[in-house]
Enzyme design. Sequence first.
Site, PDB file in Angstrom:
ATOM      1  N   GLY A  74      27.458 -72.333 -98.949  1.00 12.44           N
ATOM      2  CA  GLY A  74      28.723 -72.849 -99.461  1.00 12.44           C
ATOM      3  C   GLY A  74      28.763 -73.179-100.933  1.00 12.44           C
TER       4      GLY A  74
ATOM      5  N   TYR B 238      32.562 -66.209 -99.642  1.00 20.33           N
ATOM      6  CA  TYR B 238      31.505 -66.832 -98.838  1.00 20.33           C
ATOM      7  C   TYR B 238      30.149 -66.613 -99.492  1.00 20.33           C
ATOM      8  CZ  TYR B 238      30.084 -62.269 -96.907  1.00 20.33           C
ATOM      9  OH  TYR B 238      29.626 -60.984 -96.744  1.00 20.33           O
ATOM     10  N   CYS B 239      29.189 -67.443 -99.073  1.00 21.85           N
ATOM     11  CA  CYS B 239      27.803 -67.335 -99.528  1.00 21.85           C
ATOM     12  C   CYS B 239      26.921 -67.920 -98.430  1.00 21.85           C
ATOM     13  CB  CYS B 239      27.593 -68.039-100.864  1.00 21.85           C
ATOM     14  SG  CYS B 239      27.958 -69.810-100.831  1.00 21.85           S
ATOM     15  N   THR B 240      25.681 -68.214 -98.724  1.00 18.32           N
ATOM     16  CA  THR B 240      24.741 -68.671 -97.697  1.00 18.32           C
ATOM     17  C   THR B 240      25.104 -70.028 -97.118  1.00 18.32           C
ATOM     18  OG1 THR B 240      22.969 -67.462 -98.819  1.00 18.32           O
ATOM     19  CG2 THR B 240      22.308 -69.096 -97.183  1.00 18.32           C
TER      20      THR B 240
ATOM     21  N   ILE C  71      27.630 -69.122 -94.498  1.00 18.24           N
ATOM     22  CA  ILE C  71      27.220 -68.335 -93.332  1.00 18.24           C
ATOM     23  C   ILE C  71      26.515 -69.207 -92.299  1.00 18.24           C
ATOM     24  CG2 ILE C  71      25.743 -66.424 -92.569  1.00 18.24           C
ATOM     25  CD1 ILE C  71      26.068 -65.362 -95.540  1.00 18.24           C
TER      26      ILE C  71
END
EC number: 1.14.-.-
Length: 350
Positions: free
Chosen positions: A203, A199-201, A228
Amino acid sequence: MPVLHNRISNDALKAKMLAESEPRTTISFYKYFHIADPKVTRAALYQLFTALNVFGRVYLAHEGMNAQISVPASNVETFRAQLYAFDPALEGLRLNIALDDDGKSFWVLRMKVRDRIVADGIDDPHFDASNVGEYLQAAEVNAMLDDPDALFIDMRNHYEYEVGHFENALEIPADTFREQLPKAVEMMQAHKDKKIVMYCTGGIRCEKASAWMKHNGFNKVWHIEGGIIEYARKAREQGLPVRFIGKNFVFDERMGERISDEIIAHCHQCGAPCDSHTNCKNDGCHLLFIQCPVCAEKYKGCCSEICCEESALPPEEQRRRRAGRENGNKIFNKSRGRLNTTLGIPEPTE
């Protein structure tokens, strides 16, 4: 010929934006798709965005587009329609709407052509960026968090992870995304039988990272659709427990979106609970660090007594001292390494 750059000073543009009475909406989006001529695309998009009074940061490359922008609320639907009509590949594109937002995130439009929309350092000609892992929706994310066979991998920088992350998520210690990719493969070699959730901020990083993991022989790979931001939005809309703890760091004036009430980070100067990032007020530094209100007053917004003293000097003397010295205006990269030397924070143990 239309002007495709800004002619007004940064300070004047910021003051103008802050004086606006109309509300704005902060939006982020990305799309991996082929752009034959990024410079031509930039020229057309710049005119489209400018006509709708859109501010923000947009990167274009042959591999696609990555954008974080601020749009006047009255123009959001027009912007959406015109973006979807701009290229067939953009039809129906998911737009991530900011969670904790007053719309005052950007005050200028910067649109740049780059080699990649996210710097990955990948030069393997056999790498297929489209062979990504499976998407996870909010409910599926929560189920995976309860699965003992699943490992959550955070593909963001240290300063992002420090203020917020999913429960028990693993940090890949690196200063840049390009450094994280090989480290993620190395760290997960002993866990190829596990379910890898990345995951990241928003995508963009975890989508490419999932393809990189599959390229390196990992078969059980997932990534959170929309990152997220989309997870938190959907979890709230669906009445699900939000399992992200703390604050989501964002790359604009806000520097963070509150996801949960927990404060998991600490002031880098006194150690008090705090998750508010700031940049050192000394123009010769600009270090990104966490500072509580007490230390902000004590150090006048600076990261150290040295910077506090230097920022109080006459402007000409400050410029003289900065001459020939590396400027610290690296706001969003190499944070951990710079914190170690500037604030005396110990190096992390392996």
